[in-house]
Design a protein around this motif. Structure first.
Motif, PDB file in Angstrom:
ATOM      1  N   ALA A  40     -36.467  27.011 -36.119  1.00  8.48           N
ATOM      2  CA  ALA A  40     -36.711  26.837 -37.551  1.00  8.48           C
ATOM      3  C   ALA A  40     -36.866  28.176 -38.255  1.00  8.48           C
ATOM      4  N   GLY A  41     -36.321  28.253 -39.464  1.00  4.27           N
ATOM      5  CA  GLY A  41     -36.457  29.465 -40.250  1.00  4.27           C
ATOM      6  C   GLY A  41     -35.956  29.259 -41.660  1.00  4.27           C
ATOM      7  N   PHE A  42     -36.254  30.214 -42.514  1.00  4.40           N
ATOM      8  CA  PHE A  42     -35.733  30.187 -43.872  1.00  4.40           C
ATOM      9  C   PHE A  42     -35.605  31.617 -44.367  1.00  4.40           C
ATOM     10  N   LYS A  43     -34.805  31.795 -45.394  1.00  5.91           N
ATOM     11  CA  LYS A  43     -34.618  33.120 -45.972  1.00  5.91           C
ATOM     12  C   LYS A  43     -35.573  33.280 -47.157  1.00  5.91           C
ATOM     13  N   SER A  44     -36.509  34.227 -47.019  1.00  5.06           N
ATOM     14  CA  SER A  44     -37.440  34.474 -48.114  1.00  5.06           C
ATOM     15  C   SER A  44     -36.752  35.210 -49.265  1.00  5.06           C
ATOM     16  N   ASN A  45     -35.694  35.934 -48.950  1.00  2.00           N
ATOM     17  CA  ASN A  45     -34.737  36.400 -49.951  1.00  2.00           C
ATOM     18  C   ASN A  45     -33.406  36.540 -49.220  1.00  2.00           C
ATOM     19  N   GLN A  46     -32.354  36.987 -49.883  1.00  2.80           N
ATOM     20  CA  GLN A  46     -31.039  36.939 -49.261  1.00  2.80           C
ATOM     21  C   GLN A  46     -30.868  37.915 -48.104  1.00  2.80           C
ATOM     22  N   TYR A  47     -31.848  38.798 -47.886  1.00  2.00           N
ATOM     23  CA  TYR A  47     -31.722  39.784 -46.813  1.00  2.00           C
ATOM     24  C   TYR A  47     -32.827  39.699 -45.755  1.00  2.00           C
ATOM     25  N   ILE A  48     -33.750  38.730 -45.890  1.00  2.00           N
ATOM     26  CA  ILE A  48     -34.843  38.595 -44.921  1.00  2.00           C
ATOM     27  C   ILE A  48     -34.914  37.151 -44.429  1.00  2.00           C
ATOM     28  N   VAL A  49     -34.902  36.974 -43.108  1.00  4.37           N
ATOM     29  CA  VAL A  49     -35.060  35.645 -42.531  1.00  4.37           C
ATOM     30  C   VAL A  49     -36.441  35.550 -41.900  1.00  4.37           C
ATOM     31  N   GLN A  50     -37.141  34.471 -42.204  1.00  7.58           N
ATOM     32  CA  GLN A  50     -38.459  34.208 -41.640  1.00  7.58           C
ATOM     33  C   GLN A  50     -38.293  33.204 -40.496  1.00  7.58           C
ATOM     34  N   HIS A  51     -38.722  33.581 -39.303  1.00  9.75           N
ATOM     35  CA  HIS A  51     -38.669  32.698 -38.138  1.00  9.75           C
ATOM     36  C   HIS A  51     -39.965  31.896 -38.118  1.00  9.75           C
ATOM     37  N   THR A  52     -39.866  30.583 -38.406  1.00 12.52           N
ATOM     38  CA  THR A  52     -41.074  29.787 -38.626  1.00 12.52           C
ATOM     39  C   THR A  52     -41.378  28.789 -37.521  1.00 12.52           C
ATOM     40  N   GLY A  53     -40.480  28.604 -36.567  1.00 13.50           N
ATOM     41  CA  GLY A  53     -40.764  27.618 -35.533  1.00 13.50           C
ATOM     42  C   GLY A  53     -39.852  27.731 -34.335  1.00 13.50           C
ATOM     43  N   GLU A  54     -40.442  27.499 -33.156  1.00 14.06           N
ATOM     44  CA  GLU A  54     -39.657  27.488 -31.925  1.00 14.06           C
ATOM     45  C   GLU A  54     -38.959  26.148 -31.779  1.00 14.06           C
ATOM     46  N   GLY A  55     -38.002  26.096 -30.893  1.00 12.67           N
ATOM     47  CA  GLY A  55     -37.306  24.841 -30.626  1.00 12.67           C
ATOM     48  C   GLY A  55     -36.242  25.059 -29.582  1.00 12.67           C
ATOM     49  N   GLN A  56     -35.857  23.981 -28.940  1.00 14.06           N
ATOM     50  CA  GLN A  56     -34.839  24.080 -27.905  1.00 14.06           C
ATOM     51  C   GLN A  56     -33.457  24.224 -28.523  1.00 14.06           C
ATOM     52  N   SER A  57     -32.612  25.014 -27.870  1.00 14.93           N
ATOM     53  CA  SER A  57     -31.208  25.141 -28.247  1.00 14.93           C
ATOM     54  C   SER A  57     -30.357  24.698 -27.063  1.00 14.93           C
ATOM     55  N   VAL A  58     -29.286  23.968 -27.354  1.00 11.37           N
ATOM     56  CA  VAL A  58     -28.415  23.461 -26.297  1.00 11.37           C
ATOM     57  C   VAL A  58     -26.969  23.744 -26.681  1.00 11.37           C
ATOM     58  N   ILE A  59     -26.194  24.265 -25.728  1.00 14.20           N
ATOM     59  CA  ILE A  59     -24.775  24.514 -25.966  1.00 14.20           C
ATOM     60  C   ILE A  59     -23.966  23.722 -24.947  1.00 14.20           C
ATOM     61  N   GLY A  60     -22.818  23.221 -25.385  1.00 19.28           N
ATOM     62  CA  GLY A  60     -21.980  22.438 -24.483  1.00 19.28           C
ATOM     63  C   GLY A  60     -20.522  22.505 -24.885  1.00 19.28           C
ATOM     64  N   GLY A  61     -19.640  22.250 -23.927  1.00 17.02           N
ATOM     65  CA  GLY A  61     -18.211  22.335 -24.163  1.00 17.02           C
ATOM     66  C   GLY A  61     -17.658  21.140 -24.918  1.00 17.02           C
ATOM     67  N   CYS A  62     -16.673  21.423 -25.765  1.00 13.34           N
ATOM     68  CA  CYS A  62     -16.036  20.372 -26.563  1.00 13.34           C
ATOM     69  C   CYS A  62     -14.556  20.196 -26.242  1.00 13.34           C
ATOM     70  N   ASN A  63     -14.006  21.032 -25.364  1.00 15.77           N
ATOM     71  CA  ASN A  63     -12.647  20.801 -24.860  1.00 15.77           C
ATOM     72  C   ASN A  63     -12.639  21.116 -23.361  1.00 15.77           C
ATOM     73  N   GLU A  64     -11.535  20.808 -22.713  1.00 12.10           N
ATOM     74  CA  GLU A  64     -11.494  20.918 -21.252  1.00 12.10           C
ATOM     75  C   GLU A  64     -11.754  22.340 -20.766  1.00 12.10           C
ATOM     76  N   LEU A  65     -11.177  23.326 -21.463  1.00 20.34           N
ATOM     77  CA  LEU A  65     -11.376  24.712 -21.051  1.00 20.34           C
ATOM     78  C   LEU A  65     -12.853  25.084 -21.112  1.00 20.34           C
ATOM     79  N   ASN A  95     -23.322  19.208 -20.203  1.00 27.37           N
ATOM     80  CA  ASN A  95     -21.950  18.701 -20.094  1.00 27.37           C
ATOM     81  C   ASN A  95     -21.734  17.488 -20.986  1.00 27.37           C
ATOM     82  N   ASN A  96     -22.745  17.149 -21.788  1.00 24.41           N
ATOM     83  CA  ASN A  96     -22.626  15.992 -22.673  1.00 24.41           C
ATOM     84  C   ASN A  96     -23.164  16.361 -24.052  1.00 24.41           C
ATOM     85  N   ILE A  97     -22.474  17.280 -24.709  1.00 27.96           N
ATOM     86  CA  ILE A  97     -22.944  17.767 -26.006  1.00 27.96           C
ATOM     87  C   ILE A  97     -22.867  16.696 -27.076  1.00 27.96           C
TER      88      ILE A  97
END
Length: 300
Positions: free
Chosen positions: A126-151, A173-175
Motif C-alpha cells: 500500500a502507498g500513495f503519492k503525497s505529491n507527484q515526486y514523493i511516494v509514501q509507503h503506508t502498508g505491507e502486503g504480499q506480492s505474487v507473480i505468475g506466468g500468463c503464457n507457456e514461455l 503457477n495459477n496467477i
C-alpha cells in the motif's frame, strides 16, 4: 543485474522502482519531468532518493535493451501504453503487467512473439503519492507473480530471482486464481470507499455488510463459472483482513474520484457485470456499484 523498464510512475510504479533499483538498473517511463528527483518515504523515517533513471518516451530509443518491461499503469491504460512501447521491445524480453481488476492479458499476449514471456504481478503493498515526486509507503502486503503464457510458465526461476527484492514476493503457477482473489478485495473495498469517501478501515462498519456480502457472492459465482474455486467465506475473510491492515489508507479509487481521474471500475465491478451477462448470472450489486461510480465520475 537486470535492465528493467517500469512504465508508469504512480504510487505502485514508484514503490516497485524503489525496491527493484536496489539490485537492478531501473528506468521509469514518465510523462512528467524526467529531471526531477523522486523520493520514497516510510513513516517518520528520512525520505530516500529512488535510485532509478526517469525517462520520457522520446528517450526510449537511446536506452539500453531491457530484460524486463513492467507495466504499472491502470487497467484502462495498459493497451495504449503497450502499443507505444511495443516498437522498443527486444525480441527476448519479459513483459510484466500489474494493475487492479481483470482484462488485458489475452490482448497483450496476442501481440507478443514466441520468445517474449508474459507475467502478471499482483500486490497488496500500500502507498500513495503525497505529491507527484514523493511516494509514501503506508502498508505491507504480499506480492505474487505468475506466468500468463507457456514461455513464462516454463521459465519461472529467472523472473522470480529478479523480483525477489520486492518484499513478501512469491511465485505461483495459477496467477488467474490469485488475480481473481485480488479482484474480490478490490470489489469489497474500492467502490464503497470511493462512493462514501471513507478510509478502508471504516468499511468494517455494519452498514456496509450487506452490500459487501452480496457483491462478493456474485463475484464468487462468476469465479465458479470460470472454473475457479474461491469460497465466499475466504473472500470475505481476506477482504476484511485487508481493510484492517490498510485501515488508515484511502483506496486508489477514492483517490481517483477525489482528484477527478478515471477509475478502474470497468475492470472491477464492470468485469463482473460483463461476465454475468456472458454466463447468464445476475449481478445486480456489482451492476449498481459500476453505474454509481461511473455516474459520480461524470459529475465531478
Amino acid at each position: 543485474m537486470a535492465n528493467i523498464l517500469i512504465v508508469g510512475d504512480g504510487a505502485i510504479g514508484l514503490l516497485l522502482s524503489h525496491f527493484l533499483s536496489a539490485s537492478h538498473n531501473v528506468s521509469v517511463l514518465t510523462r512528467k519531468s524526467p529531471t526531477n528527483t523522486r523520493f520514497y518515504s516510510r513513516g517518520k523515517g528520512t525520505s530516500k532518493k529512488i535510485d532509478a533513471q526517469f525517462i520520457s518516451l522520446n528517450q526510449l530509443n537511446k536506452a539500453a535493451e531491457f530484460d524486463v518491461v513492467l507495466f504499472t499503469v491502470k487497467a484502462f491504460q495498459v493497451l495504449d501504453a503497450f502499443s507505444q512501447i511495443k516498437p522498443f521491445l527486444p525480441i527476448h524480453c519479459s513483459i510484466v503487467l500489474s494493475h487492479n481488476g481483470m482484462g488485458n492479458v489475452d490482448e497483450v499476449n496476442s501481440q507478443l512473439n514466441t520468445h517474449q514471456a508474459l507475467y502478471f504481478l499482483t500486490t497488496n503493498i500500500a502507498g500513495f503519492k503525497s505529491n507527484q515526486y514523493i511516494v509514501q509507503h503506508t502498508g505491507e502486503g504480499q506480492s505474487v507473480i505468475g506466468g500468463c503464457n507457456e514461455l513464462a510458465l516454463q521459465n519461472s526461476a529467472p523472473i522470480a530471482d529478479i523480483f525477489k527484492v520486492i518484499p513478501n514476493l512469491t511465485f505461483t503457477n495459477n496467477i488467474q486464481q490469485l488475480r481473481f482473489e485480488k479482484l474480490l478485495v478490490n470489489i469489497a473495498i474500492n467502490p464503497l470507499s470511493a462512493l462514501s469517501n471513507v478510509r478502508n478501515g471504516e468499511l468494517r462498519a455494519p452498514k456496509y455488510n450487506t452490500i459487501i456480502f452480496n457483491a462478493l457472492t456474485e463475484a464468487c459465482n462468476i469465479a465458479k463459472a470460470q472454473g475457479l474455486n474461491i469460497p465466499l467465506i475466504k473472500a470475505l475473510n481476506t477482504a476484511y483482513k485487508i481493510m484492517e491492515l490498510t485501515a488508515n489508507n484511502y483506496s486508489s479509487m477514492q483517490q481517483d474520484l477525489t482528484y477527478n481521474r478515471e477509475t478502474e471500475i470497468s475492470a472491477i465491478c464492470g468485469y463482473i457485470s460483463q461476465q454475468g451477462k456472458l454466463h447468464n448470472i445476475k449481478t445486480p450489486y456489482n451492476d449498481e456499484l459500476f453505474v454509481k461510480i461511473q455516474a459520480k465520475k461524470s459529475v465531478v
